[in-house]
Motif scaffolding. Structure first.
Motif, PDB file in Angstrom:
ATOM      1  N   THR A  48      -6.708   5.651  -9.793  1.00 27.02           N
ATOM      2  CA  THR A  48      -6.600   5.401  -8.350  1.00 27.02           C
ATOM      3  C   THR A  48      -7.954   5.609  -7.673  1.00 27.02           C
ATOM      4  O   THR A  48      -8.097   5.325  -6.483  1.00 27.02           O
ATOM      5  N   ALA A  49      -8.916   6.118  -8.428  1.00 25.84           N
ATOM      6  CA  ALA A  49     -10.266   6.336  -7.902  1.00 25.84           C
ATOM      7  C   ALA A  49     -11.262   6.156  -9.035  1.00 25.84           C
ATOM      8  O   ALA A  49     -10.933   6.407 -10.205  1.00 25.84           O
ATOM      9  N   HIS A  61      -6.838  12.605  -5.510  1.00 24.93           N
ATOM     10  CA  HIS A  61      -6.787  11.766  -6.707  1.00 24.93           C
ATOM     11  C   HIS A  61      -6.744  12.619  -7.977  1.00 24.93           C
ATOM     12  O   HIS A  61      -7.442  13.619  -8.094  1.00 24.93           O
TER      13      HIS A  61
END
Length: 334
Positions: free
Chosen positions: A238-239, A178
């Motif tokens: 995304t994280a 990530h």
């Protein structure tokens, strides 16, 4: 270095509380064989009680007090249970006051414990902070702060190393590939601030730009509502590193309701390591705090100060460990 009651207890193979019962001739009966071991240890070590401290303690109730910020939060419940067990092993009952996030209530509980003259106080401050240390100092009551910084110049602290733990959590997300990582922080308390600091240090060390940072309360509802704010970004993460398990559990539900796959669309790592984190689906990856060690260390430090009659200001930091589960992309073995 002066010999302490704890030194006598170790040599006699018993608890500091039993040493106290022998020295004070009560309030509980000590078996003759145990009393003989304690008296022999006192003689061998040349232990001499602190007369002024003992005189002060004789006017106090044989109990410890503890103030927590939120009795409904499982982390504080687990830490309180660890402290209660450690105190009970040493012959001390523990009275717990729930401040429920309210400063006036926190002040009232601290004053109640002072008025009832418990032997020592443990505190996780919700908002009053250094005022607890000042009040205990004026009342000549020893104090140990936990989880959050109160006043290192005035009292002892036992904390988890939140900065280092947050770095480990974010490094783990980076290790999963990530590069857009957001952060859900808690309120303005030292614990949350340290975890955000660790998040930023990990990204800077990896040469990765900081993602969106949202600040909320430490509850599940706050985590649920925060997800849309974190994803409302031109380059959504995304994280996400979340500063408490309860927030993360709310966020997992929000992700499910939004049709997001965890960890496929969004990876999550949190902080605390509460029991319930293993029962989410997927299981919540989290930095697990050493609650048992924290409880033992806090009680031992408090009783050592009671025994010596001398405060021991400063900070003890214990390491958290990563418990990797499915929410970050690791195997989700239950």
């Amino acid at each position: 270095m002066a010999v302490t009651r704890a030194d006598v207890a170790r040599l006699a193979g018993t608890s500091p509380a039993l040493v106290s019962y022998v020295l004070n001739d009560g309030p509980r009966r000590v078996a003759p064989a145990t009393r003989a071991r304690i008296e022999a240890a006192i003689a061998e070590l040349g232990y001499r009680p602190n007369v002024s401290a003992r005189s002060l303690r004789m006017n106090r109730g044989h109990a410890l007090g503890m103030v927590i910020p939120d009795g409904a939060n499982p982390f504080f419940a687990e830490l309180s249970a660890a402290i209660e067990a450690a105190a009970f092993e040493r012959g001390y009952p523990l009275f717990v006051g729930n401040a429920a996030g309210d400063e006036a209530r926190e002040r009232a509980y601290v004053q109640t414990f002072i008025d009832r003259r418990v032997e020592g106080l443990l505190a996780i401050s919700s908002s009053w902070g250094a005022g607890i240390a000042e009040a205990c100092e004026e009342a000549e009551m020893v104090l140990v702060a936990l989880d959050r910084v109160i006043d290192p110049a005035r009292c002892a602290h036992v904390l988890c190393d939140s900065v280092a733990g947050a770095r480990i959590a974010v490094d783990h997300l980076i290790g999963h590939g990530h590069r857009r990582i957001g952060c859900l922080s808690g309120p303005h308390v030292s614990t949350a601030e340290d975890r955000v600091r660790g998040y930023r240090e990990a990204l800077a060390a990896a040469g990765i730009a900081e993602g969106p940072v949202v600040r909320t309360d430490f509850g599940g509802a706050a985590g649920y509502l925060a997800l849309s704010r974190l994803l409302d970004d031109p380059h959504p993460p995304t994280a996400i590193f979340v500063t408490s398990d309860l927030q993360a559990m709310g966020m997992l539900r929000a992700a499910y309701d939004a049709g997001l796959r965890v960890p496929g669309d969004l990876a999550v790592v949190a902080f605390d390591g509460i029991e319930y984190a293993r029962y989410t689906r997927p299981g919540l990856s989290t930095m697990t705090q050493p609650t048992q060690r924290m409880g033992q260390a806090a009680v031992e430090l408090l009783l050592a100060q009671i025994d010596s009659g001398t405060p021991q200001p400063g900070v003890i930091r214990l390491a958290a460990r990563l418990t990797a589960r499915g929410s970050c992309g690791c195997p989700d073995e239950f």
